[in-house]
Write an enzyme that holds these catalytic residues in place. Structure first.
Site, PDB file in Angstrom:
ATOM      1  N   ASP A  13     -65.331  41.596 -17.217  1.00 51.21           N
ATOM      2  CA  ASP A  13     -65.627  43.035 -17.149  1.00 51.21           C
ATOM      3  C   ASP A  13     -66.265  43.480 -18.463  1.00 51.21           C
ATOM      4  O   ASP A  13     -67.153  44.338 -18.485  1.00 51.21           O
ATOM      5  CB  ASP A  13     -64.327  43.818 -16.902  1.00 51.21           C
ATOM      6  CG  ASP A  13     -64.551  45.139 -16.177  1.00 51.21           C
ATOM      7  OD1 ASP A  13     -65.706  45.561 -16.051  1.00 51.21           O
ATOM      8  OD2 ASP A  13     -63.562  45.753 -15.742  1.00 51.21           O
ATOM      9  N   HIS A 205     -55.740  48.140 -12.934  1.00 50.55           N
ATOM     10  CA  HIS A 205     -56.931  47.884 -13.747  1.00 50.55           C
ATOM     11  C   HIS A 205     -57.491  49.256 -14.121  1.00 50.55           C
ATOM     12  O   HIS A 205     -57.993  49.972 -13.264  1.00 50.55           O
ATOM     13  CB  HIS A 205     -57.907  47.067 -12.888  1.00 50.55           C
ATOM     14  CG  HIS A 205     -59.229  46.772 -13.512  1.00 50.55           C
ATOM     15  ND1 HIS A 205     -59.573  45.515 -13.962  1.00 50.55           N
ATOM     16  CD2 HIS A 205     -60.311  47.551 -13.746  1.00 50.55           C
ATOM     17  CE1 HIS A 205     -60.817  45.531 -14.439  1.00 50.55           C
ATOM     18  NE2 HIS A 205     -61.284  46.758 -14.324  1.00 50.55           N
ATOM     19  N   HIS A 207     -59.676  52.051 -16.691  1.00 56.67           N
ATOM     20  CA  HIS A 207     -60.769  52.293 -17.645  1.00 56.67           C
ATOM     21  C   HIS A 207     -60.454  53.562 -18.430  1.00 56.67           C
ATOM     22  O   HIS A 207     -59.683  54.407 -17.982  1.00 56.67           O
ATOM     23  CB  HIS A 207     -62.117  52.382 -16.910  1.00 56.67           C
ATOM     24  CG  HIS A 207     -62.659  51.039 -16.538  1.00 56.67           C
ATOM     25  ND1 HIS A 207     -63.677  50.430 -17.222  1.00 56.67           N
ATOM     26  CD2 HIS A 207     -62.286  50.164 -15.579  1.00 56.67           C
ATOM     27  CE1 HIS A 207     -63.934  49.245 -16.692  1.00 56.67           C
ATOM     28  NE2 HIS A 207     -63.102  49.058 -15.683  1.00 56.67           N
ATOM     29  N   CYS A 238     -68.493  48.687 -15.198  1.00 54.28           N
ATOM     30  CA  CYS A 238     -69.258  48.117 -14.088  1.00 54.28           C
ATOM     31  C   CYS A 238     -70.702  48.613 -14.146  1.00 54.28           C
ATOM     32  O   CYS A 238     -70.939  49.824 -14.178  1.00 54.28           O
ATOM     33  CB  CYS A 238     -68.621  48.510 -12.763  1.00 54.28           C
ATOM     34  SG  CYS A 238     -69.587  47.964 -11.348  1.00 54.28           S
TER      35      CYS A 238
HETATM   36  N1  COA Z   1     -73.652  33.585  -6.505  1.00 53.93           N
HETATM   37  C1  COA Z   1     -74.943  33.290  -6.741  1.00 53.93           C
HETATM   38  N2  COA Z   1     -75.933  33.563  -5.893  1.00 53.93           N
HETATM   39  C2  COA Z   1     -75.603  34.193  -4.740  1.00 53.93           C
HETATM   40  C3  COA Z   1     -74.279  34.535  -4.447  1.00 53.93           C
HETATM   41  C4  COA Z   1     -73.265  34.220  -5.380  1.00 53.93           C
HETATM   42  N3  COA Z   1     -71.991  34.518  -5.169  1.00 53.93           N
HETATM   43  N4  COA Z   1     -74.252  35.135  -3.245  1.00 53.93           N
HETATM   44  C5  COA Z   1     -75.525  35.170  -2.795  1.00 53.93           C
HETATM   45  N5  COA Z   1     -76.338  34.594  -3.707  1.00 53.93           N
HETATM   46  C6  COA Z   1     -77.790  34.417  -3.631  1.00 53.93           C
HETATM   47  C7  COA Z   1     -78.266  33.903  -2.315  1.00 53.93           C
HETATM   48  O1  COA Z   1     -78.179  32.508  -2.252  1.00 53.93           O
HETATM   49  C8  COA Z   1     -79.706  34.365  -2.278  1.00 53.93           C
HETATM   50  O2  COA Z   1     -80.459  33.557  -3.140  1.00 53.93           O
HETATM   51  P1  COA Z   1     -82.038  33.347  -2.909  1.00 53.93           P
HETATM   52  O3  COA Z   1     -82.683  34.694  -3.111  1.00 53.93           O
HETATM   53  O4  COA Z   1     -82.407  32.380  -3.981  1.00 53.93           O
HETATM   54  O5  COA Z   1     -82.170  32.831  -1.518  1.00 53.93           O
HETATM   55  C9  COA Z   1     -79.602  35.727  -2.947  1.00 53.93           C
HETATM   56  O6  COA Z   1     -78.413  35.686  -3.776  1.00 53.93           O
HETATM   57  C10 COA Z   1     -79.483  36.856  -1.953  1.00 53.93           C
HETATM   58  O7  COA Z   1     -78.420  36.593  -1.066  1.00 53.93           O
HETATM   59  P2  COA Z   1     -77.753  37.726  -0.178  1.00 53.93           P
HETATM   60  O8  COA Z   1     -76.628  37.143   0.569  1.00 53.93           O
HETATM   61  O9  COA Z   1     -78.828  38.444   0.595  1.00 53.93           O
HETATM   62  O10 COA Z   1     -77.145  38.643  -1.294  1.00 53.93           O
HETATM   63  P3  COA Z   1     -77.528  40.116  -1.727  1.00 53.93           P
HETATM   64  O11 COA Z   1     -78.873  40.180  -2.345  1.00 53.93           O
HETATM   65  O12 COA Z   1     -77.211  41.043  -0.615  1.00 53.93           O
HETATM   66  O13 COA Z   1     -76.457  40.323  -2.914  1.00 53.93           O
HETATM   67  C11 COA Z   1     -74.324  39.779  -3.839  1.00 53.93           C
HETATM   68  C12 COA Z   1     -75.069  40.260  -2.631  1.00 53.93           C
HETATM   69  C13 COA Z   1     -72.844  40.002  -3.553  1.00 53.93           C
HETATM   70  C14 COA Z   1     -74.593  38.318  -4.076  1.00 53.93           C
HETATM   71  C15 COA Z   1     -74.779  40.589  -5.103  1.00 53.93           C
HETATM   72  O14 COA Z   1     -74.830  41.950  -4.782  1.00 53.93           O
HETATM   73  C16 COA Z   1     -73.867  40.372  -6.283  1.00 53.93           C
HETATM   74  O15 COA Z   1     -73.812  39.296  -6.845  1.00 53.93           O
HETATM   75  N6  COA Z   1     -73.119  41.401  -6.707  1.00 53.93           N
HETATM   76  C17 COA Z   1     -72.219  41.263  -7.809  1.00 53.93           C
HETATM   77  C18 COA Z   1     -71.887  42.575  -8.354  1.00 53.93           C
HETATM   78  C19 COA Z   1     -70.982  42.488  -9.546  1.00 53.93           C
HETATM   79  O16 COA Z   1     -70.776  41.477 -10.168  1.00 53.93           O
HETATM   80  N7  COA Z   1     -70.436  43.651  -9.874  1.00 53.93           N
HETATM   81  C20 COA Z   1     -69.592  43.775 -11.005  1.00 53.93           C
HETATM   82  C21 COA Z   1     -68.226  43.305 -10.760  1.00 53.93           C
HETATM   83  S1  COA Z   1     -67.255  44.429  -9.835  1.00 53.93           S
HETATM   84 ZN    ZN Z   2     -63.333  47.281 -14.485  1.00 49.11          ZN
END
Ligand code: COA
Ligand code: ZN
Length: 305
Positions: A13, A205, A207, A238
């Protein structure tokens, strides 16, 4: 003395929203210093899309190194979906956390899913993690207030917590993602949650956006919570929740708890060393509300007063 259990989330975080991206070696050093301070549980990183959070692109390499260097440390990693779980397991994860927000819009912004899709993805990920014998946490983000939809109905928060428990979460982490809660709401929601989730499985959790994180931690303690997330120096926030500021600082929580008859196992002087290190690496002033006073105490002791 009664113990409270703290998970330091600064490596995840804390670092996910920083302008400066730390090297894997610097992250490992941060974790080493946390261990030296007596922190026994950390959230090390997240296996999320590197396009969404480039700061966590080295998750696999970091987790591998953490497991080698600190085999006794309880380290958890955040995963948003099955792909994250698979990547985490391939890197040697022993504990994962799924992240479900209590509102539709926050799920959209954070993980590009509707609330219903996020519930399904979290359930699926938890179930698979349990089959694979991992320890599991489930965040219920924006459980007190969402930057897009306001206060989520309590009934919905309770239902989501129950669903995550049913799906196999060992711990339900109630998150005030944007630091908008006040002690009365914390007490009310935790008391209601304790009716559907055993208190031993509930964590909070917090903030510190409005300076109420310590007061909210106290309200949580009074409501029976003994598991807390906190972040050394208060680093955190975030990237997808506008207005979110730093986390409850671990040093503020430790100071408050230890002065209120609880033990934490964490050494405050050594924790300040962690804060100093993070400050130097991130090149900006860090520290909880107590840090100025804690540093002055340290200087006095060093001067032999
Ligand atoms: N780790 C790495 N890559 C990932 C993944 C993961 N957990 N999940 C999906 N991907 C990749 C896919 O393989 C795809 O890759 P490509 O473009 O090379 O083919 C791409 O991401 C898109 O996949 P998709 O399923 O359509 O995902 P999305 O674009 O809708 O994104 C998340 C969804 C969940 C992956 C993305 O929004 C994310 O990582 N969010 C994290 C947010 C975060 O960390 N917030 C803070 C903490 S609360
Ligand atoms: Zn947090």
């Amino acid at each position: 003395m009664e113990q409270i259990f703290i998970t330091d989330v600064s490596p995840r975080d804390g670092l996910q929203n920083q302008a400066l991206h730390l090297s894997t070696a610097a992250k490992l050093e941060l974790i080493r210093l946390l261990c030296l301070a007596g922190v026994s549980s950390i959230e090390a990183t997240s296996f999320v899309s590197p396009k969404a959070v480039p700061q966590m692109a080295d998750a696999a390499e970091l987790l591998h190194q953490v497991n080698q260097a600190f085999p006794a440390l309880r380290s958890s990693v955040l995963v948003p979906n099955l792909k994250g779980l698979q990547r985490a397991q391939a890197a040697g994860a022993k504990e994962i956390a799924v992240v479900l927000s209590a509102t539709d819009m926050m799920n959209q912004k954070n993980i590009n899913m509707s609330l219903a899709a996020a519930v399904a993805a979290s359930e699926q990920t938890l179930r698979q993690a349990k089959i694979n014998r991992l320890r599991t946490r489930a965040y219920i983000a924006v459980a007190f207030e969402c930057p897009f939809e306001g206060i989520p109905p309590l009934d919905r928060v309770l239902a989501l917590a129950e669903q995550m428990l049913q799906a196999g979460a060992d711990e339900i982490v109630i998150a005030d993602t944007i630091g908008a809660a006040a002690p009365a709401a914390v007490k009310e929601r935790i008391t209601a949650l304790a009716e559907v989730v055993p208190l031993a499985k509930l964590a909070i959790h917090l903030h510190d956006t409005r300076g109420m994180a310590v007061a909210n931690a106290w309200a949580s303690l009074e409501a029976g919570i003994r598991r807390f997330d906190a972040s050394a120096g208060g680093i955190g926030g975030c990237p997808f929740a506008p207005g979110a500021a730093g986390n409850l600082a671990t040093e503020d929580l430790v100071l408050m708890a230890e002065h209120s008859g609880f033990s934490t196992g964490i050494n405050l002087d050594r924790l300040l060393t962690v804060v100093d290190f993070a400050q130097a690496e991130l090149q900006r002033p860090l520290g909880g509300r107590s840090s100025t006073w804690l540093r002055r105490q340290r200087e006095r002791r060093a001067a032999g007063d």
